[in-house]
Design an enzyme around this catalytic site. Structure first.
Site, mmCIF file in Angstrom:
data_model
loop_
_atom_site.group_PDB
_atom_site.id
_atom_site.type_symbol
_atom_site.label_atom_id
_atom_site.label_comp_id
_atom_site.label_asym_id
_atom_site.label_seq_id
_atom_site.Cartn_x
_atom_site.Cartn_y
_atom_site.Cartn_z
ATOM 1 N N HIS A 1 64.943 67.527 76.523
ATOM 2 C CA HIS A 1 65.246 67.003 75.193
ATOM 3 C C HIS A 1 66.596 67.535 74.754
ATOM 4 C CE1 HIS A 1 64.818 66.254 70.838
ATOM 5 N NE2 HIS A 1 63.914 65.365 71.171
ATOM 6 N N ASP B 1 57.711 61.923 74.062
ATOM 7 C CA ASP B 1 57.551 60.614 74.701
ATOM 8 C C ASP B 1 56.646 60.654 75.935
ATOM 9 O OD1 ASP B 1 59.420 59.200 72.980
ATOM 10 O OD2 ASP B 1 60.947 60.426 73.943
ATOM 11 N N HIS C 1 66.447 56.385 73.082
ATOM 12 C CA HIS C 1 65.891 56.913 71.828
ATOM 13 C C HIS C 1 64.446 56.410 71.692
ATOM 14 C CE1 HIS C 1 65.564 58.570 67.955
ATOM 15 N NE2 HIS C 1 66.479 57.901 67.286
#
Length: 434
Positions: A316, A372, A277
């Site tokens: 994702h 990210d 996460h």
């Protein structure tokens, strides 16, 4: 058998009903469709016999289970859409400030100029933390993980506010929401400075939210370049909320027991702490470091396709197209590099993206860059250590967590979270004699 009784066969079905035939008994059941979903409790009427407790839905990891009704954040993963309260993230990131977005997420509308000024004054006035909290850090080694310290500090701050347990009091909730949003960057900066063996820096109420954070991290004499200040604001906006992810679900789940918001936020932070996460951008940097140079990207991707390596920062759980936040962060990275100098990892990242977006292997798997992939490169260019990355995520997500927590408390259908289980263990058996 499931029969579709909706009236619009070509479009999304918002209302209607499903008729289920139980092959075990031949009995028919009707489940009403509400907002594109059926109520799981309705399955309880489907029984094989009078002793049957009723059918349950089995959905590990909640891949297709709606646990709440929310009006905060909308995501369409196939189309790459992210909206806060209906506003596209691209427009919000273009010129809004993080504090205005926090107001929007919490209240449903963008603030007026007067509301914005009042809100900012209230938040900045609640940034300072009491003396016991800096002393708490003395119990941690300097090499302790910043996120562990951040979680402890959240709980410690909650201990300073025993009235925060009055979660059904709207006025009390409103104060502690502001307190947590204001204190989050202060606590985060304290964890960084503990790791450097430095004393905390008191907040400066005259600075913007992101500029004050950067000053509390890097010191009172740090020059805060306006470009870096804006980049920090954009990163905060992009991370403010993201629907029912793991940490938000933890916030709602713990909050459903009427735990105070500090304890709930600590639990959400603990969920965010996990490498799947909040630690994902750290994994991206590690991957880019291991690749080492642009020339080695092809060899690395061959290993990915063979199954011996993982491609971090791509794909994702929700987005099956290009993450809209990644596009904004990619653009922001170049603005940051104009001030800090080009991070050489960006060239490796761009080559990875270029190849992945044109090769059938990755296209078929719908592997696109996510938020990210580029955020860690910016954080590194700004001078943040990788251990601080999850804390940098938690600071802006605090407003989203609290908006979700408040929405949950105000929803009369939301009871204490208690998922069902499918028990597959032993039936009753006697304890062995002797």
């Amino acid at each position: 058998m499931i029969e579709n009784n909706g009236s619009d066969a070509d479009g999304p079905l918002e209302e209607g009903a499903l008729t289920l035939t139980d092959s075990r008994t031949g009995a028919d059941y009707r489940l009403d469709i509400e907002h594109g979903a059926v109520r799981a409790a309705g399955l309880g009427q489907v029984r094989a016999n009078s002793e049957d407790p009723g059918l349950a839905a089995y959905d590990p990891a909640f891949k297709n289970t709606a646990a709440c009704i929310s009006r905060i954040t909308y995501i369409d993963g196939d189309k790459g859409i992210l909206r806060y309260r209906g506003y596209p993230i691209e427009q919000l990131a273009e010129g809004a400030s993080y504090l205005d977005i926090a107001w929007l997420i919490l209240n449903g509308e963008l603030p007026t100029p007067a509301e914005s000024a009042s809100w900012r004054a209230e938040i900045t006035g609640l940034q300072a933390v009491p003396d016991p909290l800096p002393r708490m850090l003395d119990g941690f080694n300097e090499d302790g993980h910043p996120m562990a310290m951040f979680i402890a500090l959240l709980s410690g701050l909650g201990a300073q506010h025993p009235d925060s347990k009055n979660v059904t009091d709207a006025g009390c909730r409103a104060f502690h929401i502001k307190r947590l949003i204001g204190a989050a960057p202060t606590l985060a900066a304290m964890t960084y400075r503990r790791g450097k063996g430095l004393a905390p820096v008191a907040p400066d109420e005259d600075l913007s939210f992101p500029a004050n954070f950067l000053r509390m991290v890097f010191g009172e004499d740090a020059h805060i370049d306006p470009t870096l200040e804006r980049a920090m604001d954009v990163l905060f906006i992009l991370h403010a909320d993201h629907e029912q992810n793991c940490s938000t679900s933890a916030m709602r789940g713990v909050g459903s027991s009427h735990a105070d918001p500090y304890s709930s936020a600590a639990a959400a932070s603990a969920a965010l702490y996990g490498p799947l996460h909040g630690g994902a951008n750290e994994a991206v940097l590690k991957m880019l470091t291991e690749i080492g140079s642009k020339d080695r990207v092809n060899d690395f991707l061959k290993e990915v396709k063979s199954g011996s390596r993982r491609l971090m920062g791509f794909g994702h759980r929700v987005y099956k197209s290009y993450d809209p936040r990644a596009k904004i962060i990619k653009r922001t990275a170049y603005e940051v590099f104009e001030v800090t100098g080009r991070n050489p990892k960006i060239d490796i990242a761009l080559e990875l993206e270029r190849i992945a977006l044109q090769e059938d292997y990755f296209i078929r798997r719908r592997l696109y860059p996510n938020v990210d992939f580029y955020s860690g490169i910016i954080y590194e260019a700004l001078g943040f250590p990788v251990g601080l990355f999850p804390v940098l995520f938690a600071v802006p997500r605090m407003s989203g967590w609290l908006a979700q927590w408040q929405e949950m408390l105000e929803d009369p259908e939301q009871k204490i979270a208690r998922p069902k289980q499918l028990y597959l263990g032993y039936d009753e058996r006697p304890v062995p004699a002797g």
